[in-house]
Design an enzyme around this catalytic site. Structure first.
Site, PDB file in Angstrom:
ATOM      1  CB  CYS A   1      -0.681  -0.158   1.318  1.00  0.00           C
ATOM      2  SG  CYS A   1      -0.604  -0.104   2.876  1.00  0.00           S
TER       3      CYS A   1
ATOM      4  CG  ASP B   1      -5.491   5.879   2.587  1.00  0.00           C
ATOM      5  OD1 ASP B   1      -5.815   5.799   3.466  1.00  0.00           O
ATOM      6  OD2 ASP B   1      -5.099   6.993   1.385  1.00  0.00           O
TER       7      ASP B   1
ATOM      8  NE  ARG C   1      -4.008   1.661   1.629  1.00  0.00           N
ATOM      9  CZ  ARG C   1      -4.772   2.231   0.460  1.00  0.00           C
ATOM     10  NH1 ARG C   1      -5.241   2.354  -0.321  1.00  0.00           N
ATOM     11  NH2 ARG C   1      -3.167   2.903   0.788  1.00  0.00           N
TER      12      ARG C   1
HETATM   13  P1  4NP Z   1      -2.235   3.021   4.178  1.00  0.00           P
HETATM   14  O1  4NP Z   1      -2.478   3.753   4.597  1.00  0.00           O
HETATM   15  O2  4NP Z   1      -1.312   3.135   2.800  1.00  0.00           O
HETATM   16  O3  4NP Z   1      -3.336   1.884   4.010  1.00  0.00           O
HETATM   17  O4  4NP Z   1      -0.648   2.153   4.666  1.00  0.00           O
HETATM   18  C1  4NP Z   1      -1.788   5.301   4.480  1.00  0.00           C
HETATM   19  C2  4NP Z   1      -1.013   5.872   5.684  1.00  0.00           C
HETATM   20  C3  4NP Z   1      -0.270   6.859   5.492  1.00  0.00           C
HETATM   21  C4  4NP Z   1      -0.768   7.660   4.914  1.00  0.00           C
HETATM   22  C5  4NP Z   1      -1.460   7.612   3.675  1.00  0.00           C
HETATM   23  C6  4NP Z   1      -1.986   6.924   3.455  1.00  0.00           C
HETATM   24  N1  4NP Z   1       0.092   8.799   5.329  1.00  0.00           N
HETATM   25  O5  4NP Z   1      -0.258  10.029   4.671  1.00  0.00           O
HETATM   26  O6  4NP Z   1       0.741   9.416   5.862  1.00  0.00           O
END
Ligand code: 4NP
Length: 176
Positions: free
Chosen positions: A13, A141, A19
């Site tokens: 991800c 997300d 995720r």
């Molecule tokens: P992930 O979610 O990709 O599912 O781990 C996110 C985690 C951090 C961020 C965005 C999405 N961020 O912008 O820091």
């Protein structure tokens, strides 16, 4: 672990805290329940480095725990060596898919990359001629939203991970 017979599955991800840790932990649990733990090498990572070294998001961990799954990952960033370390590189959304493909330099790298939800289309055991599509809908997300979003991620991941495992069991003729 025998690299000759072990199937590498990497979930990707953006941050590797919401995720893909859920996908890693949920798929690993299903693999253990099917008695196939020694046939798989399972990991997750992010296309971005923002959260490297961090455990999974607290709400992701709480929702997973309520589903009987412990998330133990520490975030790391995608590396070029992942193209050789993993046979299946499964991205949570289209942006991650494009990001990973942007690092691919050979057809054999590209052919390992799928969007995770491509496997959600399976109903029942995969027919012998089933070829997963590459592109599918996103796992949304949940990072900027409330607990509902994390619960939705767990539901999507639980049903898709089961279908992914059915596909891999059939494709690689795995028996416990
Ligand atoms: P992930 O979610 O990709 O599912 O781990 C996110 C985690 C951090 C961020 C965005 C999405 N961020 O912008 O820091």
């Amino acid at each position: 672990m025998n690299p000759e017979t072990t199937i590498g599955v990497l979930f990707v991800c953006l941050g590797n805290i919401c995720r893909s840790p859920v996908a890693e932990g949920t798929f690993a649990q299903l693999v253990r329940e099917r008695g196939l733990a020694d046939r798989f090498h399972i990991d997750s990572c992010g296309t971005a480095a923002y959260h490297v070294g961090q455990p999974a998001n607290a709400t992701s961990r709480q929702v997973a725990r309520e589903a009987g799954i412990e998330l133990t990952s520490r975030a790391r960033q995608f590396a070029l060596s992942d193209f050789t370390g993993f046979h299946y590189i499964l991205t949570m959304d289209r942006s991650n898919y494009d990001g990973v493909l942007g690092h691919a330099s050979a057809a054999q790298d590209r052919e390992r990359v799928f969007m995770f939800r491509a496997f959600e289309a399976l109903t029942g055991p995969p027919p012998p001629d089933f070829v997963p599509r590459r592109v599918a809908v996103d796992v949304p997300d949940p990072y900027y939203g409330g607990r509902d979003g994390f619960e939705e991620v767990q539901r999507i991941v639980s049903r898709t991970a089961a279908k992914l495992l059915d596909y891999l069991v059939a494709r690689h003729r795995l028996v416990p």
